[in-house]
Design an enzyme around this catalytic site. Structure first.
Site, short mmCIF file in Angstrom:
data_model
loop_
_atom_site.label_atom_id
_atom_site.label_comp_id
_atom_site.label_asym_id
_atom_site.label_seq_id
_atom_site.Cartn_x
_atom_site.Cartn_y
_atom_site.Cartn_z
N ASN A 96 0.80 -1.22 0.00
CA ASN A 96 0.00 0.00 0.00
C ASN A 96 0.84 1.28 0.00
OD1 ASN A 96 -2.63 1.53 0.80
ND2 ASN A 96 -1.20 2.01 2.46
N TYR A 162 3.28 8.92 -11.42
CA TYR A 162 2.33 8.26 -10.51
C TYR A 162 1.39 7.33 -11.30
CZ TYR A 162 -1.26 7.75 -6.88
OH TYR A 162 -2.15 7.23 -5.96
N THR A 197 -7.11 11.83 2.89
CA THR A 197 -5.90 11.54 3.67
C THR A 197 -4.94 12.72 3.53
OG1 THR A 197 -4.61 10.55 1.89
CG2 THR A 197 -6.12 9.07 3.07
N1 LIG Z 1 -5.56 9.35 -1.00
C1 LIG Z 1 -5.93 9.23 -2.26
O1 LIG Z 1 -6.63 10.08 -2.80
C2 LIG Z 1 -5.53 8.01 -3.05
C3 LIG Z 1 -6.18 7.78 -4.28
C4 LIG Z 1 -5.84 6.66 -5.02
C5 LIG Z 1 -4.86 5.78 -4.57
N2 LIG Z 1 -4.26 6.04 -3.37
C6 LIG Z 1 -3.24 5.08 -2.94
O2 LIG Z 1 -3.57 4.58 -1.67
C7 LIG Z 1 -2.37 4.27 -0.96
C8 LIG Z 1 -2.38 4.96 0.37
O3 LIG Z 1 -2.56 6.34 0.13
P1 LIG Z 1 -2.78 7.40 1.32
O4 LIG Z 1 -3.61 8.48 0.76
O5 LIG Z 1 -3.19 6.70 2.56
O6 LIG Z 1 -1.29 7.95 1.43
P2 LIG Z 1 -0.52 8.63 2.64
O7 LIG Z 1 0.53 9.47 1.98
O8 LIG Z 1 -1.47 9.26 3.59
O9 LIG Z 1 0.16 7.36 3.36
C9 LIG Z 1 1.16 6.64 2.72
C10 LIG Z 1 1.92 5.84 3.74
O10 LIG Z 1 3.01 5.21 3.06
C11 LIG Z 1 4.19 5.37 3.85
N3 LIG Z 1 5.38 5.31 3.02
C12 LIG Z 1 5.83 6.22 2.13
N4 LIG Z 1 6.99 5.82 1.60
C13 LIG Z 1 7.30 4.63 2.17
C14 LIG Z 1 8.38 3.73 2.05
N5 LIG Z 1 9.41 3.99 1.23
N6 LIG Z 1 8.35 2.59 2.77
C15 LIG Z 1 7.33 2.32 3.61
N7 LIG Z 1 6.28 3.15 3.79
C16 LIG Z 1 6.27 4.29 3.08
C17 LIG Z 1 4.01 6.74 4.51
O11 LIG Z 1 4.85 6.88 5.64
C18 LIG Z 1 2.53 6.72 4.86
O12 LIG Z 1 2.28 6.15 6.12
C19 LIG Z 1 -1.21 4.71 -1.87
O13 LIG Z 1 -0.76 3.59 -2.60
C20 LIG Z 1 -1.86 5.71 -2.79
O14 LIG Z 1 -1.20 5.82 -4.03
C21 LIG Z 1 -4.57 7.12 -2.61
#
Ligand SMILES: NC(=O)c1ccc[n+]([C@@H]2O[C@H](COP(=O)([O-])OP(=O)(O)OC[C@H]3O[C@@H](n4cnc5c(N)ncnc54)[C@H](O)[C@@H]3O)[C@@H](O)[C@H]2O)c1
Length: 259
Positions: A96, A162, A197
């Site tokens: 994730n 991305y 988020t």
């Molecule tokens: N929020 C959105 O709108 C959205 C939309 C589509 C997809 N996503 C996807 O959902 C997933 C979670 O998104 P989110 O919004 O919760 O993001 P976020 O940025 O709030 O959280 C991401 C987490 O990943 C961790 N992280 C970053 N780099 C890392 C690394 N090198 N090793 C380990 N951990 C690491 C961060 O510390 C954080 O806890 C992601 O894959 C994102 O691409 C999010």
């Protein structure tokens, strides 16, 4: 936080969630624990991962966690092995973690930002699968869930790196689904739309700014998704409820890509 249920849909299972300390990953950790799974929170923010694991244990769940950098082949191996050893088995992998990538066309994007996007979003998932698969096989099967995005299906101006990583995760899951069906391992992607988020709050300056600038304007349902709504999808993909689903992409995007 909900009490952990020994009768939940994931009772007896053990899961590792990368990027599990914040946002969607954190909601997945909480939902899995509430459904009875043992949960390993793996995150670059190791202190927050440990704190969440402690909070999950207070609900009655079995949980552990700490620092993990998904960019590192060796570190992910050590973390996955530690989780499997702590729980005695591993059944569910959730890849994730994703990094923030500046908005830029390929002309303007720094090479380091391109490399970072691929290293975290895509190679990080490879590392988790590479090291997690032997544990799942040893245990007779399991479920792998990679968090992709609606941006894996549609383009988005200024987000080439991305979008590339998210489209690639969908293909990775499809191909792994074929390679590991005989191992009783299902592999699917979960594709959130805009979700409330820090990732979006940072980009739009505030939760309200993200709702107005991205949720209301781009999503036919008129709002951002909630991390808990994405976690419901992740519970479904990890549980027996999705037992005939593999190589698929579960799209939870409020209609974003229906246009
Ligand atoms: N929020 C959105 O709108 C959205 C939309 C589509 C997809 N996503 C996807 O959902 C997933 C979670 O998104 P989110 O919004 O919760 O993001 P976020 O940025 O709030 O959280 C991401 C987490 O990943 C961790 N992280 C970053 N780099 C890392 C690394 N090198 N090793 C380990 N951990 C690491 C961060 O510390 C954080 O806890 C992601 O894959 C994102 O691409 C999010």
């Amino acid at each position: 936080m909900a009490k952990a249920s020994g009768l939940g849909r994931l009772a007896g299972r053990a899961a590792i969630i990368t990027g599990g300390a914040r946002g969607i990953g954190k909601a997945i950790c909480e939902a899995y624990a509430a459904e009875g799974a043992a949960v390993w929170v793996a995150d670059l923010h190791g202190g927050e991962a440990e704190d969440l694991a402690e909070a999950l244990r207070e609900t009655g769940a079995e949980a552990g966690g700490g620092y993990c950098d998904v960019r590192s082949f060796d570190n992910v191996r050590d973390v996955v092995d530690a989780a499997a050893e702590a729980f005695g088995h591993l059944d569910i992998l959730v890849g994730n973690a994703a990094t923030l990538t500046p908005a830029a066309t390929i002309e303007d994007l720094e090479e380091s930002d391109w490399t970072q996007a691929l290293a975290v979003n895509l190679t990080g998932a490879f590392h988790l699968c590479k090291h997690g698969l032997p544990h799942l096989k040893r245990n007779g099967g399991g479920s792998i869930i990679l968090t992709a995005s609606q941006m894996g299906r549609v383009g988005n101006a200024g987000s080439a790196a991305y979008c590339t990583t998210k489209g690639a995760l969908i293909q990775l899951a499809k191909t792994m689904a074929l390679d590991h069906a005989d191992d009783n391992i299902r592999v699917n992607t979960l594709s959130p739309g805009g979700t409330a988020t820090e990732r979006l709050f940072g980009r739009y300056g505030s939760p309200e700014g993200a709702e107005k600038g991205w949720g209301q304007t781009m999503h036919p349902l008129g709002r951002l998704g909630r991390p808990e709504e994405m976690a419901k999808g992740a519970v479904f993909l990890a549980s027996e409820e999705s037992s005939f689903m593999t190589g698929a992409d579960l799209l939870l995007d409020g209609g974003y890509s229906a246009r």
